[in-house]
Design a protein around this motif. Structure first.
Motif, PDB file in Angstrom:
ATOM      1  N   MET A   1       0.794  -1.028   0.360  1.00  0.00           N
ATOM      2  CA  MET A   1      -0.039   0.080  -0.369  1.00  0.00           C
ATOM      3  C   MET A   1       0.846   1.110  -0.034  1.00  0.00           C
ATOM      4  O   MET A   1       1.731   1.205   0.375  1.00  0.00           O
ATOM      5  CB  MET A   1      -1.129   0.434   1.042  1.00  0.00           C
ATOM      6  N   SER A   3       2.390   4.951   0.799  1.00  0.00           N
ATOM      7  CA  SER A   3       1.707   6.105   1.609  1.00  0.00           C
ATOM      8  C   SER A   3       0.921   7.439   1.139  1.00  0.00           C
ATOM      9  O   SER A   3       0.867   7.566  -0.131  1.00  0.00           O
ATOM     10  CB  SER A   3       3.341   6.444   2.279  1.00  0.00           C
ATOM     11  N   THR A   4       0.834   8.163   2.756  1.00  0.00           N
ATOM     12  CA  THR A   4      -0.032   9.124   1.643  1.00  0.00           C
ATOM     13  C   THR A   4       0.532   9.910   1.359  1.00  0.00           C
ATOM     14  O   THR A   4       0.072  10.678  -0.179  1.00  0.00           O
ATOM     15  CB  THR A   4      -0.480   9.690   3.163  1.00  0.00           C
ATOM     16  N   LEU A   7       0.783   9.079  -2.721  1.00  0.00           N
ATOM     17  CA  LEU A   7      -0.305   9.368  -3.201  1.00  0.00           C
ATOM     18  C   LEU A   7      -0.368  11.049  -3.720  1.00  0.00           C
ATOM     19  O   LEU A   7      -0.640  10.768  -5.025  1.00  0.00           O
ATOM     20  CB  LEU A   7      -1.843   8.999  -2.189  1.00  0.00           C
ATOM     21  N   ALA A  27      -6.257   5.795  -2.403  1.00  0.00           N
ATOM     22  CA  ALA A  27      -6.651   5.305  -1.163  1.00  0.00           C
ATOM     23  C   ALA A  27      -7.389   4.318  -1.756  1.00  0.00           C
ATOM     24  O   ALA A  27      -6.835   2.957  -1.276  1.00  0.00           O
ATOM     25  CB  ALA A  27      -6.016   5.513   0.351  1.00  0.00           C
ATOM     26  N   HIS A  30      -6.496   1.990  -4.129  1.00  0.00           N
ATOM     27  CA  HIS A  30      -5.409   1.356  -4.146  1.00  0.00           C
ATOM     28  C   HIS A  30      -5.371  -0.513  -3.093  1.00  0.00           C
ATOM     29  O   HIS A  30      -4.975  -1.554  -3.375  1.00  0.00           O
ATOM     30  CB  HIS A  30      -3.600   1.580  -3.221  1.00  0.00           C
ATOM     31  N   ASP A  47     -13.445   6.607   5.800  1.00  0.00           N
ATOM     32  CA  ASP A  47     -11.736   7.383   5.828  1.00  0.00           C
ATOM     33  C   ASP A  47     -12.461   8.885   5.890  1.00  0.00           C
ATOM     34  O   ASP A  47     -11.645   9.374   7.008  1.00  0.00           O
ATOM     35  CB  ASP A  47     -11.443   7.353   4.514  1.00  0.00           C
TER      36      ASP A  47
END
Ligand SMILES: [Zn+2]
Ligand SMILES: [Zn+2]
Length: 150
Positions: A1, A3-4, A7, A27, A30, A47
């Motif tokens: 995944m 990370s922020t 992204l 996110a 993904h 979220d």
């Protein structure tokens, strides 16, 4: 995944302004490959709290147009989204439960784009869908049919 910050880089690299809904939708795509819009909406709501359907649709459209997300729609299925873009990979779809998995191109890199006859078209994409029955469905007991008992 990713990370922020990964992204955020993806969004900036596609000339998209970084916003919380865009980050949350990217996110979610993904985290849930080949998910339908409803599943993505509920992931985004987990979220971000309340986000409208329309906002998620709009973000998905922008991400798809920017090439960060790929939209697929096998016959008989709702639109689904994935973050694996740019490789023209194919999909195998279960006729029984609708499960979808990725399949690499059969030979090398996007060979299917070399059409035997292009009819003068500028070909940009080849869509190959393999249809079959997934292993879960193969292992499930077949339904008992009345006529089979005779
Ligand atoms: Zn199945
Ligand atoms: Zn895929």
């Amino acid at each position: 995944m990713p990370s922020t910050s990964d992204l955020e880089l993806l969004l900036r690299g596609a000339d998209l302004r970084v916003t919380r809904p865009r980050l949350a939708v990217l996110a979610a795509v993904h985290a849930h490959p080949h998910a339908e819009t409803d599943a993505l909406i509920s992931a985004v709501r987990d979220d971000l709290g309340d986000v409208s359907h329309q906002a998620v649709y709009d973000v998905l459209r922008a991400l798809t147009a920017a090439g960060l997300v790929r939209r697929i729609q096998p016959a008989g299925s709702l639109a689904r989204y994935e973050s694996r873009v740019g490789d023209n990979h194919h999909h195998v779809v279960c006729r029984s439960c609708g499960a979808i998995a990725d399949v690499d191109c059969a030979v090398g890199d996007t060979p299917c784009l070399t059409a035997a006859e292009d009819h003068g078209f500028l070909i940009q994409e080849a869509e190959v869908v393999y249809w079959g029955v997934c292993s879960d469905c193969q292992n499930a007991a077949p339904p008992i049919r009345e006529e089979a008992r005779v």
